[in-house]
Design an enzyme around this catalytic site. Structure first.
Site, PDB file in Angstrom:
ATOM      1  N   ARG A   1      -8.558  57.121  -9.153  1.00  0.00           N
ATOM      2  CA  ARG A   1      -8.074  57.647 -10.448  1.00  0.00           C
ATOM      3  C   ARG A   1      -8.991  58.720 -10.753  1.00  0.00           C
ATOM      4  NH1 ARG A   1      -7.866  55.479 -16.374  1.00  0.00           N
ATOM      5  NH2 ARG A   1      -9.901  54.341 -15.613  1.00  0.00           N
TER       6      ARG A   1
ATOM      7  N   SER B   1     -17.392  52.527  -6.104  1.00  0.00           N
ATOM      8  CA  SER B   1     -17.469  51.269  -6.273  1.00  0.00           C
ATOM      9  C   SER B   1     -17.844  50.331  -4.910  1.00  0.00           C
ATOM     10  CB  SER B   1     -16.310  50.573  -7.051  1.00  0.00           C
ATOM     11  OG  SER B   1     -16.196  51.450  -8.012  1.00  0.00           O
TER      12      SER B   1
ATOM     13  N   ASP C   1     -18.865  51.187 -10.323  1.00  0.00           N
ATOM     14  CA  ASP C   1     -18.043  50.693 -11.452  1.00  0.00           C
ATOM     15  C   ASP C   1     -18.670  50.148 -12.562  1.00  0.00           C
ATOM     16  OD1 ASP C   1     -18.301  48.772  -9.537  1.00  0.00           O
ATOM     17  OD2 ASP C   1     -16.139  48.215  -9.541  1.00  0.00           O
TER      18      ASP C   1
END
Length: 462
Positions: A80, A142, A196
Site C-alpha cells: 500500500r 513487515s 508494521d
C-alpha cells in the site's frame, strides 16, 4: 473456555489439545517474558528465539507535526502507498492505494520485487499530482530485519510466502532506493524503515500518549514495545532513555520451548510450509496458517467418520482450501443459527451438512481461534507487566484482529487475567495501520533534524 454444549463427544475429545487452560497461560506468560529478556541480553541474544531488535526509534509523535509525507507498507500479498498530509493538532488527511504482488514476484528476484514496488509508487505520486515534489517516505517493511540505523535495515529472513532471491543479508532500503533510481522519475527520500508493529505503535501514539505496545495479528504476527535503553544490553542507537524494541516473537518456539503445547496439526502446518522449522509461534496464531489448522482438524474428523456422515469432502483435503476468513464468517453466526456456516460448507462442496455438523465445525473453529487469542494475550500480558506503568495502550492492527468477531473481546478477557491488577490497559485499533505510522516516523525524523539544527531538545522523548 469454549462452550461444549451439543458438541459430539469425539469432536470435543479430539480438540482438547487445542485448548489452553489458565495454568498453561501463566506458564506461557512467564516463558515469553524470559525469552524477551534473553533477546535483550548480550549473552543470550545469539541463541534467542525472540531476537528483540532495535528499531532506532527513540521519539514518538507529539501531534504537532506538519507537512506531506509518503509511506509504503509492504507486509503481505499486497503493498500500500499512502500520501499523508499532517496538519498539526492531531489532524491529518490520508490518500492511499493498494497494489497486488503476484506470486511470481513473491518468489522471484529481489530486483524484480523492488522494481514492482517502485512502479506502484511512481504511479501513485503521479496520480496524486506530487511527482515533482521532494517528499520524505517512511517504509513499513513487515519482515524480520536487523536495523543498523533508522533508514538502514538488513533482512534476516522472509516469511508470509515470500522467497525473493538476493535480499536476505542486504539493506532493504538500499534495494528500494536502487529501484527508485532505476526509474529516474521520482524525487523521494526514504527517511525511515519500520516494521508494521512499530508503525502501528507510532500511529496510535499520535492520539494516545500512553501507547507503549504495537501488535499486528494478520498474515503474520509480531509485537514491539517501548523499553528502557538501560535494559537493552546490545543497544547501539542514538542517546536517549527509551527506545522501541521489535520482539520478532513470531520465532518463539524455534528452539523447542513451545513443544509442550504444539499439536499434530501444528507440526503438519510447519512441515508443509516454505520456512520449515521457523516462525513457530506465528504458525499457531496468524491468518496465513489458522485456516489450515482448522482444515487439518476437519480432515482428521471426517476421515474417522465423525463429520459429514459419509458425504464426499474432497475439497477440504486440498491444502489451503479452508480460508482463515471462513472462521470469522462461521463464528459470526448468532447462537443457534448456522446460516453462514452452511454457506461456507456449501462453498466447500458440502451442501447437505447437518445441524450437528455445523455445531461441530463451529466448535473446531472456536478452539483454533481462541487458542490463537490466548497465545497473543499471554505475550501482551508479559509485555504490559514488563513495562510496568499505571496505564498502557496497545495499538493493534491486522486482518485477524480486525475481522474476527470475537478476537478483541477474547484478548481483553485473557490479558486482564494475567496483568498486574494495578495496571489498566486498553486495546486500540490502529487507524490507517502501520503505513500511517511509517509516515509519522519520517515526520518525526524530519522534526528531529530541524530541532537538532536549532540546538533544541528533541520533543516527544519517552
Amino acid at each position: 473456555m469454549v462452550n461444549t454444549d451439543g458438541i459430539s463427544p469425539q469432536i470435543e475429545a479430539g480438540c482438547r489439545d487445542l485448548v489452553i487452560d489458565d495454568k498453561t497461560m501463566l506458564k506461557l506468560t512467564e516463558l515469553i517474558l524470559t525469552e524477551v529478556n534473553k533477546g535483550l541480553s548480550k549473552a543470550g541474544n545469539k541463541d534467542a528465539d525472540v531476537k528483540c531488535y532495535e528499531t532506532f526509534i527513540n521519539n514518538l509523535p507529539t501531534g504537532t507535526e506538519n507537512g506531506k509525507f509518503l509511506a509504503l507498507d509492504l507486509g503481505g500479498t499486497n503493498f500500500r502507498v499512502l500520501l499523508i498530509h499532517l496538519k498539526g493538532e492531531k489532524n491529518y488527511e490520508v490518500q492511499s492505494k493498494t497494489y497486488a504482488i503476484p506470486e511470481h514476484i513473491m518468489l522471484g528476484s529481489g530486483e524484480h520485487l523492488f522494481d514492482h514496488i517502485a512502479d506502484g509508487l511512481a504511479q501513485f505520486v503521479k496520480d496524486q499530482g506530487v511527482s515533482s515534489d521532494r517528499l520524505s517516505l517512511g517504509f513499513s517493511f513487515s519482515f524480520e530485519m536487523k536495523q543498523i540505523a533508522l533508514e538502514k535495515a538488513i533482512l534476516v529472513k522472509w516469511a508470509k510466502g515470500f522467497h525473493c532471491t538476493g535480499v536476505i543479508g542486504e539493506d532493504v532500503v538500499q534495494l528500494f532506493n536502487d529501484a527508485i533510481v532505476r526509474r529516474g522519475d521520482m524525487n523521494v527520500v526514504v527517511r525511515a524503515v519500520v516494521n508494521d508493529t512499530a508503525g502501528t505503535l507510532i500511529s496510535c501514539a499520535w492520539a494516545h500518549p500512553d501507547c507503549r505496545i504495537g501488535l499486528v495479528i494478520g498474515t503474520g504476527t509480531n509485537a514491539c514495545y517501548v523499553e528502557k535503553i538501560d535494559f537493552v544490553e546490545n543497544y547501539s542507537g542514538p542517546p536517549g532513555t527509551h527506545t522501541i524494541i521489535s520482539t520478532e516473537w513470531a520465532g518463539l518456539g524455534e528452539s523447542g520451548v513451545l513443544d509442550f503445547i504444539r499439536t499434530d496439526y501444528d507440526r503438519d502446518v510447519d512441515y508443509n510450509s516454505c520456512n520449515r522449522g521457523y516462525e513457530i509461534f506465528e504458525k499457531m496464531i496468524s491468518g496465513m496458517y489458522v485456516g489450515e489448522l482448522v482444515r487439518l482438524a476437519l480432515c482428521s474428523f471426517y476421515e474417522n467418520g465423525f463429520l459429514f456422515n459419509g458425504m464426499a469432502a474432497e475439497v477440504i483435503t486440498r491444502r489451503g482450501s479452508f480460508l482463515t476468513k471462513y472462521m470469522s464468517e462461521i463464528e459470526s453466526d448468532e447462537s443457534g443459527v448456522f446460516d453462514k456456516c452452511l454457506k461456507v460448507l456449501e462453498t466447500l462442496g458440502l451442501s447437505n451438512a447437518s445441524r450437528q455438523d455445523c455445531i461441530n465445525v463451529r466448535y473446531i473453529c472456536e478452539c483454533v481461534s481462541r487458542r490463537a487469542a490466548r497465545l497473543v494475550s499471554a505475550g501482551i500480558a508479559a509485555l504490559i507487566n514488563k513495562i510496568d506503568e499505571s496505564s498502557v495502550t496497545v495499538g493493534v492492527d491486522g486482518s485477524v484482529y480486525r475481522c474476527h468477531p470475537k478476537f478483541h473481546d477474547l484478548m481483553v478477557e485473557n490479558i486482564r487475567k494475567f496483568v498486574k491488577p494495578e495496571i489498566s490497559f486498553n486495546l486500540v485499533l490502529s487507524d490507517d495501520g502501520s503505513g500511517c505510522g511509517a509516515a509519522l516516523v519520517a515526520a518525526v525524523a524530519c522534526r528531529a533534524d530541524k530541532t537538532t539544527a536549532n540546538n533544541e531538545p528533541i520533543a516527544g522523548n519517552q
